[in-house]
Design a protein around this motif. Structure first.
Motif, PDB file in Angstrom:
ATOM      1  N   ARG A 260      72.811  40.780 -62.862  1.00  9.60           N
ATOM      2  CA  ARG A 260      72.270  41.840 -62.513  1.00  9.60           C
ATOM      3  C   ARG A 260      73.204  43.031 -62.992  1.00  9.60           C
ATOM      4  NH1 ARG A 260      71.271  40.516 -56.155  1.00  9.60           N
ATOM      5  NH2 ARG A 260      73.461  40.981 -56.321  1.00  9.60           N
ATOM      6  N   ASP A 261      72.684  44.327 -62.596  1.00  6.73           N
ATOM      7  CA  ASP A 261      73.541  45.611 -62.867  1.00  6.73           C
ATOM      8  C   ASP A 261      74.607  45.851 -62.124  1.00  6.73           C
ATOM      9  OD1 ASP A 261      71.608  46.335 -64.863  1.00  6.73           O
ATOM     10  OD2 ASP A 261      71.238  48.219 -63.713  1.00  6.73           O
ATOM     11  N   ASP A 262      74.917  45.113 -60.940  1.00  2.77           N
ATOM     12  CA  ASP A 262      76.093  44.862 -60.205  1.00  2.77           C
ATOM     13  C   ASP A 262      76.983  43.923 -60.601  1.00  2.77           C
ATOM     14  OD1 ASP A 262      74.816  42.783 -59.255  1.00  2.77           O
ATOM     15  OD2 ASP A 262      74.786  43.395 -57.049  1.00  2.77           O
ATOM     16  N   ASN A 264      76.858  40.880 -60.572  1.00  3.21           N
ATOM     17  CA  ASN A 264      76.577  39.449 -59.716  1.00  3.21           C
ATOM     18  C   ASN A 264      75.372  38.702 -60.577  1.00  3.21           C
ATOM     19  OD1 ASN A 264      78.619  39.114 -57.547  1.00  3.21           O
ATOM     20  ND2 ASN A 264      77.649  41.199 -56.987  1.00  3.21           N
ATOM     21  N   HIS A 285      76.901  35.823 -55.271  1.00  5.48           N
ATOM     22  CA  HIS A 285      77.870  36.945 -55.232  1.00  5.48           C
ATOM     23  C   HIS A 285      79.338  36.302 -56.000  1.00  5.48           C
ATOM     24  CE1 HIS A 285      75.038  39.343 -53.069  1.00  5.48           C
ATOM     25  NE2 HIS A 285      75.192  38.332 -52.048  1.00  5.48           N
ATOM     26  N   PRO A 288      82.224  41.074 -59.855  1.00  5.20           N
ATOM     27  CA  PRO A 288      81.398  41.389 -61.290  1.00  5.20           C
ATOM     28  C   PRO A 288      81.847  40.083 -62.318  1.00  5.20           C
ATOM     29  CG  PRO A 288      82.702  43.098 -61.217  1.00  5.20           C
ATOM     30  CD  PRO A 288      83.054  42.145 -59.916  1.00  5.20           C
TER      31      PRO A 288
END
Length: 337
Positions: A260-262, A264, A285, A288
């Protein structure tokens, strides 16, 4: 480098070890980050990589495909060998302007390597057991990021992104020539795509939508037939990079893993029987993560997700066979250096 479970289906991992034997005396080249791994018809693993040399003069610049394989199934890896590039006999500018290689096991069980060449088409090289054939030009005009799949009926299909859509190369029979299909009507994705074969023989393509980073899927209308250009929406959480898959044993569907963009990861179990996909994803989680994850099922039937973290260590997550995806947000654990 490689890590190995200390015992089949175990929780512990070995320390990192060299993957195969790199050519002696090579102190100037580097192996580019992306590797492709396939298993041949005899159960042996093959690893394909891109070797890069950068020098003070542009004549010193070089890119060539490298290959290493296990001597026997589940055995040690041997020495790396050079497969060269499609432009070994051409000028130096062409020699360095090739894309990242992609590998697939053909219907005969032998490796096939494809990459983007200087002319922006695809070039391919086949293994025939103990020997490799010559590089051959498949033509076309593509961006980097081809994807290849050999279907259960033994034919291989290759897809690559262009500036306006997708190109297709396909076989009509196992071992036959790769033919062109420039009229897929598939829209241009953001990056490389992922191909899966459904239980009814139709292909499904998972891709990222340009501008949004959303995940969408396209399906063939019939096995070997035309594609439905109307996309199914899989996830509206923006992400990046290729989608990683692990098919469940006994036709139980497929596990999809994305970044994902975060930074994770997230996981979703989807059907492969032709029924609609669902939008439920479980976050993972401890990111990154900047590198693409990998996934497979171990001998205990557990899903193993592995990714190299920013600390250059291996991070893993084991998911029980009955769950096949975490019931709640989970975190990857460092395997230890």
């Amino acid at each position: 480098m490689m890590w190995t479970q200390t015992e089949p289906g175990g929780d512990a991992w070995s320390h990192p070890e060299p993957l195969g034997i790199w050519p002696a005396g090579d102190a100037v080249s580097r192996c580019l980050p992306r590797l492709d791994v396939i298993r041949d018809g005899q159960g042996r693993l093959h690893v394909i990589a891109m070797r890069s040399v950068v020098g003070a003069d542009h004549y010193d610049h070089l890119r060539e495909v490298m290959h290493v394989q296990q001597d026997v199934a589940d055995g040690p890896f041997g020495a790396w060998q050079s497969l060269g590039s499609p432009h070994e006999q051409h000028n130096f500018d062409r020699r360095r302007a090739v894309g990242i290689p992609v590998a697939v096991a053909t219907g005969a069980g032998n490796p096939l390597v494809v990459l983007r060449n200087f002319g922006t088409g695809l070039s391919a090289r086949n293994s025939f057991g103990q020997a490799w054939g010559n590089w051959r030009d498949l033509h076309g005009g593509t961006l980097d990021g081809a994807c290849a799949l050999t279907l259960k009926r033994g034919i291989t299909e290759i897809y690559a992104t262009t500036k306006t859509g997708m190109l297709r190369w396909y076989q009509q029979a196992p071992g036959g020539p790769l033919l062109h299909d420039y009229g897929t009507l598939l829209p241009r994705p953001a990056g490389s795509v992922t191909l899966l074969e459904q239980t009814d023989g139709r292909l499904v393509m998972i891709a990222r939508q340009p501008s949004t980073g959303w995940l969408v899927a396209h399906r063939q209308r019939e096995a070997g037939g035309a594609w439905n250009p109307q996309a199914e929406l899989l996830d509206t959480t923006p992400g990046y990079g290729p989608i990683v898959t692990a098919e469940l044993p006994q036709g139980g569907g497929v596990i999809l893993i994305q970044r994902r963009d975060d930074g994770n990861l997230s996981i979703s179990r989807q059907p492969l029987d032709g029924s609609p996909f669902h939008p439920q994803w479980t976050p993972v989680h401890s990111g990154p993560f900047v590198h693409t994850p990998s996934a497979a099922f171990d001998t205990a039937g557990r899903l193993v997700i592995a990714v190299i973290g920013p600390d250059a260590d291996l991070h893993t997550l084991l998911v029980d066979q009955q769950a096949t995806e975490p019931a709640e947000p989970a975190a990857l654990q460092a395997a230890g250096k």
